[in-house]
Design an enzyme around this catalytic site. Sequence first.
Site, PDB file in Angstrom:
ATOM      1  N   GLN A 123      37.442  32.134  65.062  1.00 44.56           N
ATOM      2  CA  GLN A 123      38.547  32.664  65.405  1.00 44.56           C
ATOM      3  C   GLN A 123      39.168  32.589  64.146  1.00 44.56           C
ATOM      4  O   GLN A 123      38.752  32.823  63.002  1.00 44.56           O
ATOM      5  CB  GLN A 123      39.506  31.648  66.440  1.00 44.56           C
ATOM      6  CG  GLN A 123      39.498  32.526  67.710  1.00 44.56           C
ATOM      7  CD  GLN A 123      40.410  33.953  67.850  1.00 44.56           C
ATOM      8  OE1 GLN A 123      41.162  33.938  66.990  1.00 44.56           O
ATOM      9  NE2 GLN A 123      40.450  34.494  68.785  1.00 44.56           N
ATOM     10  N   GLY A 175      46.511  29.808  74.456  1.00 43.38           N
ATOM     11  CA  GLY A 175      46.997  29.191  73.549  1.00 43.38           C
ATOM     12  C   GLY A 175      47.640  30.159  72.397  1.00 43.38           C
ATOM     13  O   GLY A 175      48.744  29.534  71.757  1.00 43.38           O
ATOM     14  N   GLY A 177      48.642  33.528  73.579  1.00 42.23           N
ATOM     15  CA  GLY A 177      49.738  34.283  74.212  1.00 42.23           C
ATOM     16  C   GLY A 177      50.966  33.381  74.802  1.00 42.23           C
ATOM     17  O   GLY A 177      52.069  34.083  75.036  1.00 42.23           O
ATOM     18  N   THR A 263      46.121  38.897  76.061  1.00 39.25           N
ATOM     19  CA  THR A 263      44.917  38.552  76.755  1.00 39.25           C
ATOM     20  C   THR A 263      43.895  38.567  75.771  1.00 39.25           C
ATOM     21  O   THR A 263      43.963  38.933  74.674  1.00 39.25           O
ATOM     22  CB  THR A 263      44.526  39.422  77.826  1.00 39.25           C
ATOM     23  OG1 THR A 263      44.344  40.717  77.455  1.00 39.25           O
ATOM     24  CG2 THR A 263      45.552  39.489  78.984  1.00 39.25           C
ATOM     25  N   CYS A 408      57.190  28.299  59.591  1.00 40.08           N
ATOM     26  CA  CYS A 408      58.124  29.280  59.289  1.00 40.08           C
ATOM     27  C   CYS A 408      57.814  30.405  58.516  1.00 40.08           C
ATOM     28  O   CYS A 408      56.685  30.025  57.788  1.00 40.08           O
ATOM     29  CB  CYS A 408      59.434  28.596  58.689  1.00 40.08           C
ATOM     30  SG  CYS A 408      59.194  27.952  57.320  1.00 40.08           S
TER      31      CYS A 408
END
Length: 554
Positions: A123, A175, A177, A263, A408
């Site tokens: 990822q 996690g 979405g 999704t 941020c």
Amino acid sequence: METVRAPRGNALTAQGWPQEAALRMLMNNLDPDVAERPQDLVVYGGTGKAARDWPSFHALVRTLTTLGADETMLVQSGRPVGVFRTHEWAPRVLIANSNLVGEWATWPEFRRLEALGLTMYGQMTAGSWIYIGTQGILQGTYETFAAVATKLCRIGKLSNGSLAGTLTLTAGCGGMGGAQPLAVTMNGGACLVIDVDPTRLRRRVETRYLDQVADSLDEAIDQAVRARRERQALSIGVVGNAATLVPELLRRGVPIDIVTDQTSAHDPLSYVPEGVAPEHAPDYAAKKPEEFTDRARASMAQHVEAMVGFLDAGAEVFDYGNSIRGEAQLGGYERAFAFPGFVPAYIRPLFCEGKGPFRWAALSGDPADIAATDRAILDLFPDNESLARWIRMASERVAFQGLPARICWLGYGERDRAGVRFNDLVARGDVSAPLVIGRDHLDCGSVASPYRETEAMRDGSDAIADWPLLNALVNTASGASWVSIHHGGGVGIGRSIHAGQVTVADGTPLAAQKIERVLTNDPGMGVIRHVDAGYELAEQVAADHGIRVPMREQ
């Protein structure tokens, strides 16, 4: 099941704080309060892992505890493969995840190699050990919906600069979405979010990202429409398959103003097809991956067709970076790209300024340390009202997952100031242990992703992948504590190359020097990347800050 939690406090278990920080953040990624399926080493995004397998995880931990201050560990797709002597300015860890040669960069080939135990899907921040839970994408999602509100005001659909009086429809509450409902309500709007897995919705309620879960679609619609009418900031979850419910909501004419989706569409084996129970999906996908993929893409085609239907009806519709348009097109829907991705629609001007998702975590585990950093940010940037509003709301409304952390969006000339101030806090003892400073890979100059960050670049350079490689190289040269290069991320195999960096503020003069360089050069990559693509705003930022761009010099 092995339960993993990062150590807390200021006692070292490794040979130095850079190594300790990598160790704790690796373990934090797999904390049950953080990871989606920690027993499988999956952190988020369906299949995004922190380590290839449990023997690799234990070897990573063992190596990090013994790694010297002049050594670098090399990690190949979640497996430690070597340690070499380098020097104190070199990264302690260099990571490469999921990278395949172009012709072989397909899901079937990746899965074949994964089944052989040769690779893993990293990822973005799972395999680079800087995931901080759903908060990690929250401010980016908040900024996106704030930009949506600004656009709707500009075209006369809203008048007050917030999303009050609007209803957003989305799907996917895992996690990543899971940030959507809170981001919408933080902007004053109502949100209806669909998820096929009721446990995900319940988890988001428990962590305060979602307000409530309706017992039925009818109840969800009633609550959502009432919140819209009464200009109430409220998020409602409903259990169901998006490929079924999004078309149904369109058919019923529900007054929806904004539509997106998050999704796990980037990987067809992680998107549950219509007519398949979520508890049966993993086994089905494993046994019949081609059939499952075809069914998932057909469902995505229905899903996206309904999204386009809302677009045609006047709603603001955008892809939030999960490749659902591309998958729907493969599923046979020709108008899949009728709506834009969120970056060209709302975020690119921020990228031109070198802005992006700056994040940090308190290695002490003490929330008071994050409160101290919040005060430092407010003190550093007193004139930035939107930043101050975000920090105050986050401190009140965001529940920590695992090690306390904050995020941020800061730009060029800001991140280095924040990082140096954080290092000063550690040096003075104003926080009880060092801080780890990183970012999402979704940043201004660290990604080549034609379906997301680099979609519709002005010069047509969407797929040029030199930029993330240069980003990783310059961060390595600048003294980052660990650096990573990944393939795939949130859009899928064959669709992106992206890089990440993490730098540790341990209060030492050496850390201050590294932080100043890394947190100047890293966002600087975003500025020069957009200068090169011909964006006038980026050219102005470069000129204002004295960033050298050789092709612009006389």
